[in-house]
Design a protein around this motif. Structure first.
Motif, mmCIF file in Angstrom:
data_model
loop_
_atom_site.group_PDB
_atom_site.id
_atom_site.type_symbol
_atom_site.label_atom_id
_atom_site.label_comp_id
_atom_site.label_asym_id
_atom_site.label_seq_id
_atom_site.Cartn_x
_atom_site.Cartn_y
_atom_site.Cartn_z
ATOM 1 N N ALA A 1 -4.457 -3.825 -6.943
ATOM 2 C CA ALA A 1 -5.617 -4.233 -6.155
ATOM 3 C C ALA A 1 -6.152 -2.974 -5.497
ATOM 4 O O ALA A 1 -5.763 -2.625 -4.391
ATOM 5 C CB ALA A 1 -5.226 -5.271 -5.110
ATOM 6 N N GLY A 2 -7.026 -2.250 -6.210
ATOM 7 C CA GLY A 2 -7.465 -0.955 -5.721
ATOM 8 C C GLY A 2 -6.279 -0.022 -5.673
ATOM 9 O O GLY A 2 -5.554 0.143 -6.655
ATOM 10 N N PRO A 3 -6.012 0.588 -4.509
ATOM 11 C CA PRO A 3 -4.867 1.495 -4.401
ATOM 12 C C PRO A 3 -3.542 0.777 -4.186
ATOM 13 O O PRO A 3 -2.494 1.399 -4.141
ATOM 14 C CB PRO A 3 -5.222 2.335 -3.165
ATOM 15 C CG PRO A 3 -6.022 1.401 -2.318
ATOM 16 C CD PRO A 3 -6.816 0.556 -3.273
ATOM 17 N N CYS A 4 -3.600 -0.546 -4.051
ATOM 18 C CA CYS A 4 -2.392 -1.321 -3.737
ATOM 19 C C CYS A 4 -1.747 -1.847 -5.014
ATOM 20 O O CYS A 4 -2.388 -1.989 -6.051
ATOM 21 C CB CYS A 4 -2.733 -2.504 -2.831
ATOM 22 S SG CYS A 4 -3.856 -2.110 -1.491
ATOM 23 N N THR A 5 -0.466 -2.178 -4.919
ATOM 24 C CA THR A 5 0.235 -2.801 -6.033
ATOM 25 C C THR A 5 0.985 -4.028 -5.533
ATOM 26 O O THR A 5 1.384 -4.105 -4.369
ATOM 27 C CB THR A 5 1.256 -1.835 -6.677
ATOM 28 O OG1 THR A 5 2.203 -1.441 -5.689
ATOM 29 C CG2 THR A 5 0.561 -0.610 -7.239
ATOM 30 N N GLY A 6 1.152 -4.991 -6.420
ATOM 31 C CA GLY A 6 1.922 -6.187 -6.107
ATOM 32 C C GLY A 6 2.661 -6.657 -7.340
ATOM 33 O O GLY A 6 2.560 -6.058 -8.417
ATOM 34 N N VAL A 7 3.401 -7.747 -7.196
ATOM 35 C CA VAL A 7 4.234 -8.268 -8.286
ATOM 36 C C VAL A 7 3.919 -9.742 -8.496
ATOM 37 O O VAL A 7 3.766 -10.500 -7.537
ATOM 38 C CB VAL A 7 5.734 -8.101 -7.950
ATOM 39 C CG1 VAL A 7 6.610 -8.728 -9.031
ATOM 40 C CG2 VAL A 7 6.081 -6.625 -7.800
ATOM 41 N N THR B 1 1.052 9.770 0.735
ATOM 42 C CA THR B 1 1.062 8.318 0.611
ATOM 43 C C THR B 1 1.965 7.704 1.675
ATOM 44 O O THR B 1 2.866 8.370 2.200
ATOM 45 C CB THR B 1 1.556 7.874 -0.776
ATOM 46 O OG1 THR B 1 2.944 8.216 -0.908
ATOM 47 C CG2 THR B 1 0.757 8.534 -1.889
ATOM 48 N N LEU B 2 1.731 6.426 1.959
ATOM 49 C CA LEU B 2 2.553 5.745 2.957
ATOM 50 C C LEU B 2 4.012 5.697 2.527
ATOM 51 O O LEU B 2 4.917 5.795 3.355
ATOM 52 C CB LEU B 2 2.017 4.335 3.195
ATOM 53 C CG LEU B 2 0.615 4.246 3.806
ATOM 54 C CD1 LEU B 2 0.199 2.797 3.989
ATOM 55 C CD2 LEU B 2 0.551 4.979 5.137
ATOM 56 N N LEU C 1 0.804 -1.217 0.000
ATOM 57 C CA LEU C 1 0.000 0.000 0.000
ATOM 58 C C LEU C 1 0.838 1.267 0.000
ATOM 59 O O LEU C 1 0.413 2.309 0.500
ATOM 60 C CB LEU C 1 -0.947 0.000 1.216
ATOM 61 C CG LEU C 1 -2.111 -0.976 1.093
ATOM 62 C CD1 LEU C 1 -1.831 -2.222 1.928
ATOM 63 C CD2 LEU C 1 -3.412 -0.343 1.495
ATOM 64 N N ASP C 2 2.044 1.208 -0.549
ATOM 65 C CA ASP C 2 2.928 2.372 -0.546
ATOM 66 C C ASP C 2 2.283 3.602 -1.183
ATOM 67 O O ASP C 2 2.588 4.731 -0.811
ATOM 68 C CB ASP C 2 4.225 2.052 -1.282
ATOM 69 C CG ASP C 2 5.258 1.426 -0.355
ATOM 70 O OD1 ASP C 2 4.897 1.137 0.793
ATOM 71 O OD2 ASP C 2 6.396 1.230 -0.779
ATOM 72 N N ARG C 3 1.409 3.375 -2.160
ATOM 73 C CA ARG C 3 0.812 4.511 -2.866
ATOM 74 C C ARG C 3 -0.561 4.883 -2.328
ATOM 75 O O ARG C 3 -1.266 5.698 -2.909
ATOM 76 C CB ARG C 3 0.725 4.196 -4.362
ATOM 77 C CG ARG C 3 2.099 4.007 -4.981
ATOM 78 C CD ARG C 3 2.023 3.497 -6.389
ATOM 79 N NE ARG C 3 3.324 2.948 -6.782
ATOM 80 C CZ ARG C 3 3.505 2.144 -7.796
ATOM 81 N NH1 ARG C 3 2.483 1.785 -8.542
ATOM 82 N NH2 ARG C 3 4.700 1.686 -8.089
#
Length: 361
Positions: free
Chosen positions: A325-331, A201-202, A141-143
């Protein structure tokens, strides 16, 4: 070095060597290339061209073999040319089996709708279809924007920190103070945190927390002491993910690699397994591969052999894509030997990232 730096014949011969080596795992000889590749030139011409490519660092002789093997530089030039083709890096996948994409979509969508369950199925399905080791990093959720910080005093020396994030997510963390906390200090620190951090942002908060709060730490001693705890522990307090570092890394079945010739001796597979056993290091490696903000379509990141930051991966290629995933990002992606069918793997990883984004967004 790119394929544009080569003559047309050199490009054709290099691509033929790579394709043959990927298919057979055997060094490519000029006679075999002449018979199989349809280059339309003699074995002697191919042999001379291969010598030129070897001088440019794109091919090498393994041991005393008469054939040549692509170098990491050759794979890089080849991959860069592939990524310029819309059918591989864009939304068109007509070059590859529709059945593979159907199996991938079915494997991901059937089962629990929980984020971890979807990611686990995606990792397993992608690994099986590419015959590489599937790997994924849970959403970060960094962004995500911090909307509010609340401090709830549980005892004279213990706080509950409540982070309310844009989109409704809430994170709670227990914080131990070094001494008794007066009510006025808790109230003042909560006010300062909201004044300095809310709306950012976080990721920004973690990167700039000290600068944002340092000038406030010279207030009343109790206020300064509590602010210093936030400054010192900011990396943990404002790091929000699917779980802990180790829990947020998901792996497919390493056994799919065991039958590949590169792992006949077991040495390379042991190196890979030693990395996957240290999940926190693997999580950090994957997080650094995340694409820049603003990507509408998950971007593809590829590191080949010695390009990898960890020396245990100097014989491996990592192909990863970013999902949202919504505001989240993953790899999501795969780890495999440098001798991999890049066109198929790139397309499959890109398609998997898109499917995850559609399911999780």
């Amino acid at each position: 070095m790119t394929l544009l730096d080569l003559t047309e014949r050199e490009r054709s011969v290099l691509e033929a060597v790579i394709q043959m080596y990927v298919e057979t795992a055997e060094p490519a000889g000029s006679r075999a290339l002449s018979r199989r590749s349809g280059l339309g030139v003699s074995a002697a011409t191919i042999r001379n061209t291969m010598s030129d490519l070897e001088e440019k660092g794109l091919l090498f002789h393994p041991h005393t073999s008469a054939g040549r093997v692509p170098t990491d530089l050759a794979y890089r030039a080849y991959v860069d040319s592939l990524l310029q083709q819309p059918s591989v890096s864009g939304s068109e996948f007509d070059r590859h089996s529709t059945a593979d994409y159907d199996r991938l979509a079915e494997g991901i969508s059937l089962g629990s709708s929980a984020v971890e369950g979807i990611l686990r199925r995606a990792t397993q399905s992608l690994g099986m279809l590419t015959q590489e080791l599937g790997v994924a990093l849970g959403p970060q959720l960094d962004r995500t924007v911090l909307q509010r910080v609340d401090l709830v005093q549980l005892s004279s020396e213990r706080l509950l920190v409540v982070l309310t994030l844009k989109g409704g997510a809430v994170r709670t963390i227990f914080l131990e103070a070094r001494g008794e906390l007066p009510d006025f200090a808790v109230t003042e620190v909560a006010r300062l945190l909201n004044e300095r951090l809310a709306g950012h942002t976080l990721g920004e908060i973690r990167a700039t927390l000290g600068a944002r709060l340092r000038d406030s730490s010279d207030r009343a001693a109790d206020v300064g002491d509590l602010l210093n705890i936030f400054i010192e522990e900011g990396d943990q307090l404002f790091d929000v993910s699917l779980g802990s570092e180790s829990e947020s890394v998901l792996l497919g079945q390493a056994s799919v690699l065991a039958d590949q010739p590169e792992f006949a001796s077991g040495e390379h597979l042991r190196k890979l397994l030693s990395l996957t056993d240290t999940r926190d290091q693997l999580a950090d490696l994957l997080r650094r591969r995340s694409s820049p903000a603003g990507h509408v379509t998950p971007g593809i990141t590829i590191t080949i052999g010695i390009e990898n930051a960890d020396p245990r991966l100097d014989r491996f290629t990592l192909v990863t894509g970013e999902y949202r995933a919504g505001p989240c990002t993953g790899v999501i992606g795969v780890i495999g030997p440098t001798r991999m069918p890049y066109e198929k793997v790139i397309a499959m990883v890109s398609h998997t990232a898109r499917l995850l984004t559609e399911l999780l967004d």
